[in-house]
Enzyme design. Sequence first.
Site, PDB file in Angstrom:
ATOM      1  N   HIS A 188     -10.071 -10.436  -7.835  1.00  0.00           N
ATOM      2  CA  HIS A 188      -8.705 -10.040  -7.498  1.00  0.00           C
ATOM      3  C   HIS A 188      -8.178 -10.830  -6.312  1.00  0.00           C
ATOM      4  CE1 HIS A 188      -5.869  -6.359  -8.023  1.00  0.00           C
ATOM      5  NE2 HIS A 188      -5.676  -7.268  -8.955  1.00  0.00           N
ATOM      6  N   HIS A 223      -9.646   0.536  -0.305  1.00  0.00           N
ATOM      7  CA  HIS A 223     -10.032  -0.580  -1.203  1.00  0.00           C
ATOM      8  C   HIS A 223     -10.902   0.015  -2.320  1.00  0.00           C
ATOM      9  CE1 HIS A 223     -10.939  -4.539  -2.538  1.00  0.00           C
ATOM     10  NE2 HIS A 223     -11.756  -4.971  -1.595  1.00  0.00           N
ATOM     11  N   MET A 258      -4.810   8.868  -3.733  1.00  0.00           N
ATOM     12  CA  MET A 258      -5.738   7.773  -3.993  1.00  0.00           C
ATOM     13  C   MET A 258      -5.648   7.322  -5.445  1.00  0.00           C
ATOM     14  SD  MET A 258      -6.571   7.065  -1.258  1.00  0.00           S
ATOM     15  CE  MET A 258      -7.286   7.277   0.320  1.00  0.00           C
ATOM     16  N   GLY A 259      -5.658   5.976  -5.613  1.00  0.00           N
ATOM     17  CA  GLY A 259      -5.515   5.421  -6.956  1.00  0.00           C
ATOM     18  C   GLY A 259      -4.074   5.051  -7.281  1.00  0.00           C
ATOM     19  N   PHE A 260      -3.186   5.150  -6.281  1.00  0.00           N
ATOM     20  CA  PHE A 260      -1.786   4.747  -6.490  1.00  0.00           C
ATOM     21  C   PHE A 260      -1.387   3.723  -5.426  1.00  0.00           C
ATOM     22  CE2 PHE A 260      -2.140   8.682  -8.695  1.00  0.00           C
ATOM     23  CZ  PHE A 260      -1.344   8.513  -9.820  1.00  0.00           C
ATOM     24  N   HIS A 262      -0.294  -0.506  -4.458  1.00  0.00           N
ATOM     25  CA  HIS A 262      -1.061  -1.747  -4.342  1.00  0.00           C
ATOM     26  C   HIS A 262      -0.297  -2.702  -3.434  1.00  0.00           C
ATOM     27  CE1 HIS A 262      -3.218  -5.411  -5.379  1.00  0.00           C
ATOM     28  NE2 HIS A 262      -4.193  -4.592  -5.682  1.00  0.00           N
ATOM     29  N   ARG A 272      -4.197  -3.893 -14.853  1.00  0.00           N
ATOM     30  CA  ARG A 272      -5.493  -3.358 -15.276  1.00  0.00           C
ATOM     31  C   ARG A 272      -5.391  -1.887 -15.657  1.00  0.00           C
ATOM     32  NH1 ARG A 272      -8.460  -4.773  -9.788  1.00  0.00           N
ATOM     33  NH2 ARG A 272      -6.601  -3.654  -9.123  1.00  0.00           N
ATOM     34  N   ASP A 312      -8.000   1.802 -10.047  1.00  0.00           N
ATOM     35  CA  ASP A 312      -8.979   2.816  -9.649  1.00  0.00           C
ATOM     36  C   ASP A 312      -8.693   4.188 -10.226  1.00  0.00           C
ATOM     37  OD1 ASP A 312     -10.671   1.225  -8.050  1.00  0.00           O
ATOM     38  OD2 ASP A 312      -9.096   1.154  -6.536  1.00  0.00           O
ATOM     39  N   ARG A 337     -17.746  -6.917  -8.847  1.00  0.00           N
ATOM     40  CA  ARG A 337     -17.021  -7.802  -7.921  1.00  0.00           C
ATOM     41  C   ARG A 337     -17.921  -8.857  -7.289  1.00  0.00           C
ATOM     42  NH1 ARG A 337     -11.958  -7.239  -5.540  1.00  0.00           N
ATOM     43  NH2 ARG A 337     -11.410  -6.485  -7.623  1.00  0.00           N
ATOM     44  N   ARG A 356     -10.365 -19.029  11.167  1.00  0.00           N
ATOM     45  CA  ARG A 356     -10.281 -18.481  12.520  1.00  0.00           C
ATOM     46  C   ARG A 356      -8.803 -18.523  12.919  1.00  0.00           C
ATOM     47  NH1 ARG A 356      -8.502 -17.211  17.349  1.00  0.00           N
ATOM     48  NH2 ARG A 356     -10.096 -17.035  18.983  1.00  0.00           N
TER      49      ARG A 356
HETATM   50  N1  COA Z   1       0.307   7.682  -1.912  1.00  0.00           N
HETATM   51  C1  COA Z   1       1.357   8.088  -1.185  1.00  0.00           C
HETATM   52  N2  COA Z   1       2.093   7.241  -0.431  1.00  0.00           N
HETATM   53  C2  COA Z   1       1.730   5.962  -0.433  1.00  0.00           C
HETATM   54  C3  COA Z   1       0.657   5.475  -1.192  1.00  0.00           C
HETATM   55  C4  COA Z   1      -0.076   6.395  -1.946  1.00  0.00           C
HETATM   56  N3  COA Z   1      -1.108   6.017  -2.677  1.00  0.00           N
HETATM   57  N4  COA Z   1       0.551   4.141  -1.000  1.00  0.00           N
HETATM   58  C5  COA Z   1       1.507   3.788  -0.166  1.00  0.00           C
HETATM   59  N5  COA Z   1       2.229   4.872   0.191  1.00  0.00           N
HETATM   60  C6  COA Z   1       3.373   4.913   1.111  1.00  0.00           C
HETATM   61  C7  COA Z   1       2.880   4.731   2.541  1.00  0.00           C
HETATM   62  O1  COA Z   1       2.555   5.966   3.151  1.00  0.00           O
HETATM   63  C8  COA Z   1       4.067   4.063   3.172  1.00  0.00           C
HETATM   64  O2  COA Z   1       5.046   5.043   3.444  1.00  0.00           O
HETATM   65  P1  COA Z   1       6.009   4.894   4.731  1.00  0.00           P
HETATM   66  O3  COA Z   1       6.770   3.631   4.522  1.00  0.00           O
HETATM   67  O4  COA Z   1       6.826   6.151   4.668  1.00  0.00           O
HETATM   68  O5  COA Z   1       5.097   4.839   5.921  1.00  0.00           O
HETATM   69  C9  COA Z   1       4.609   3.161   2.071  1.00  0.00           C
HETATM   70  O6  COA Z   1       4.182   3.772   0.837  1.00  0.00           O
HETATM   71  C10 COA Z   1       4.078   1.739   2.145  1.00  0.00           C
HETATM   72  O7  COA Z   1       2.667   1.784   2.115  1.00  0.00           O
HETATM   73  P2  COA Z   1       1.703   0.864   2.940  1.00  0.00           P
HETATM   74  O8  COA Z   1       0.475   1.649   3.316  1.00  0.00           O
HETATM   75  O9  COA Z   1       2.439   0.212   4.064  1.00  0.00           O
HETATM   76  O10 COA Z   1       1.367  -0.235   1.879  1.00  0.00           O
HETATM   77  P3  COA Z   1       0.138  -1.209   1.934  1.00  0.00           P
HETATM   78  O11 COA Z   1       0.499  -2.409   1.155  1.00  0.00           O
HETATM   79  O12 COA Z   1      -0.330  -1.424   3.316  1.00  0.00           O
HETATM   80  O13 COA Z   1      -1.021  -0.359   1.210  1.00  0.00           O
HETATM   81  C11 COA Z   1      -2.561   0.461  -0.288  1.00  0.00           C
HETATM   82  C12 COA Z   1      -1.523  -0.625  -0.035  1.00  0.00           C
HETATM   83  C13 COA Z   1      -3.268   0.148  -1.597  1.00  0.00           C
HETATM   84  C14 COA Z   1      -3.602   0.448   0.838  1.00  0.00           C
HETATM   85  C15 COA Z   1      -1.862   1.839  -0.381  1.00  0.00           C
HETATM   86  O14 COA Z   1      -0.958   1.855  -1.454  1.00  0.00           O
HETATM   87  C16 COA Z   1      -2.856   2.970  -0.482  1.00  0.00           C
HETATM   88  O15 COA Z   1      -3.376   3.432   0.543  1.00  0.00           O
HETATM   89  N6  COA Z   1      -3.152   3.433  -1.732  1.00  0.00           N
HETATM   90  C17 COA Z   1      -4.148   4.473  -1.925  1.00  0.00           C
HETATM   91  C18 COA Z   1      -5.532   3.873  -1.885  1.00  0.00           C
HETATM   92  C19 COA Z   1      -5.831   3.063  -3.107  1.00  0.00           C
HETATM   93  O16 COA Z   1      -5.603   3.480  -4.233  1.00  0.00           O
HETATM   94  N7  COA Z   1      -6.426   1.884  -2.888  1.00  0.00           N
HETATM   95  C20 COA Z   1      -6.847   1.013  -3.961  1.00  0.00           C
HETATM   96  C21 COA Z   1      -5.985  -0.195  -4.020  1.00  0.00           C
HETATM   97  S1  COA Z   1      -6.373  -1.181  -5.443  1.00  0.00           S
END
Ligand code: COA
Length: 376
Positions: A188, A223, A258-260, A262, A272, A312, A337, A356
């Site tokens: 990925h 992650h 969790m699971g939502f 990206h 996927r 996920d 992975r 770096r």
């Molecule tokens: N559920 C609820 N709210 C979510 C969310 C989720 N799964 N993912 C993002 N958001 C919200 C954040 O709280 C944030 O809200 P805000 O603007 O009010 O503060 C906004 O959406 C932007 O999210 P952000 O965390 O800045 O995006 P990111 O690009 O840094 O994060 C992830 C990406 C994947 C880390 C994030 O979507 C997440 O934590 N998902 C759940 C964990 C997960 O499924 N990880 C596997 C990834 S493949």
Amino acid sequence: MSENIAKTKQGGLAGIIAGESKICTCGLGNGLNYYGYDIKDLAANCEFEEVAYLLNRGELPNERELIDFRRVIKAQRGLSKELKDLIRAVPKSANPMNLMQLVVSALGALEPEKDNFSNQNEKIARLLGVLPSALCYWYHWVSYGEEIAFNTDYESIAGYFLSNLRQKEPKEDYIKALNCSLILYAEHEFNASTFTARVCASTRSDIFSAVAAAIGSLRGPLHGGANEAAMHLIESFDSVEDAIIGVNNMLERKELLMGFGHRVYGVGGDPRNAIIKEWSRKLGGDTDLFKVSEAIEMVMKDKKPNLPPNADFYSASCYHFMGIPTDLFTPIFVLSRVSGWTAHIKEQRANNKLIRPNSLYIGPEPREFVPMGERK
Ligand code: COA
């Protein structure tokens, strides 16, 4: 430079191109491709080992090459006495991701890579071969106090892992579903764990150190750990009604589901997801758990359309329907992975430059040193 600083202020290196790679496109308008091949075609037509070969060699294997590649991996499945002793010392209470990290570090100590990396392909086969054995051996030891015999003869990693985990012939559909999920999880682009591996490799460290570092990054629930966290979320609801109320409450409290979501895929979503959701439906579509999963997805689609499910979310129920214990979900991600990490380690090494970057300094202005006796 100023544009770079603006992006840095978004945090998490979001949107920053941190290097070149030929291996994968992720969210570049054409979904997810490994070396130009669409993930949908790979998931529908390939064995995981074909994809691991593609990632590490740049081309799909022909029939002969696949047979040879599988034979080499199969020959690398064995656990030495030293490895077994180490694995048995890890308690049941440990997070299995630490077990995976320990095994990889131990390989670095017991079976080191050559300093000039000339045997890196052998070490990649060793990792692909031995990690499923290590996970099954540990699981049986801590769960039942038994050392398993590894007397199954499956060519595929999916079949070998499932047969040793369950200690019985797995259903053909389970092997196919696991094979598919290993393909989906294999690579990925510059995700957190792969980037960790590349940073470590860029110091000219050994392959085991780079993979162990990557496992540490994959463990986190933002992650790879999200598949286990998604399972806990789904299981926390007893019924569809309960899930609808619960998810709405969580969103009001601004909790993460969790699971939502990206970092790279937008509203179009993670390509996927549809593939693994179909496997989940096939294995358990008539269960309450699947209905609860769909209810969670429906509320998210309604309330947070910009946060579609990622790979996920339905991997969790798919693994659950195969009878895999939840705390092994993220270690299974490692079994897959590792093929992507090692592909990136090779690519980094082939054209290496120490990774770096700089930080944008936001600390205090230069100031007078305060001797110990004068500090408050
Ligand atoms: N559920 C609820 N709210 C979510 C969310 C989720 N799964 N993912 C993002 N958001 C919200 C954040 O709280 C944030 O809200 P805000 O603007 O009010 O503060 C906004 O959406 C932007 O999210 P952000 O965390 O800045 O995006 P990111 O690009 O840094 O994060 C992830 C990406 C994947 C880390 C994030 O979507 C997440 O934590 N998902 C759940 C964990 C997960 O499924 N990880 C596997 C990834 S493949």
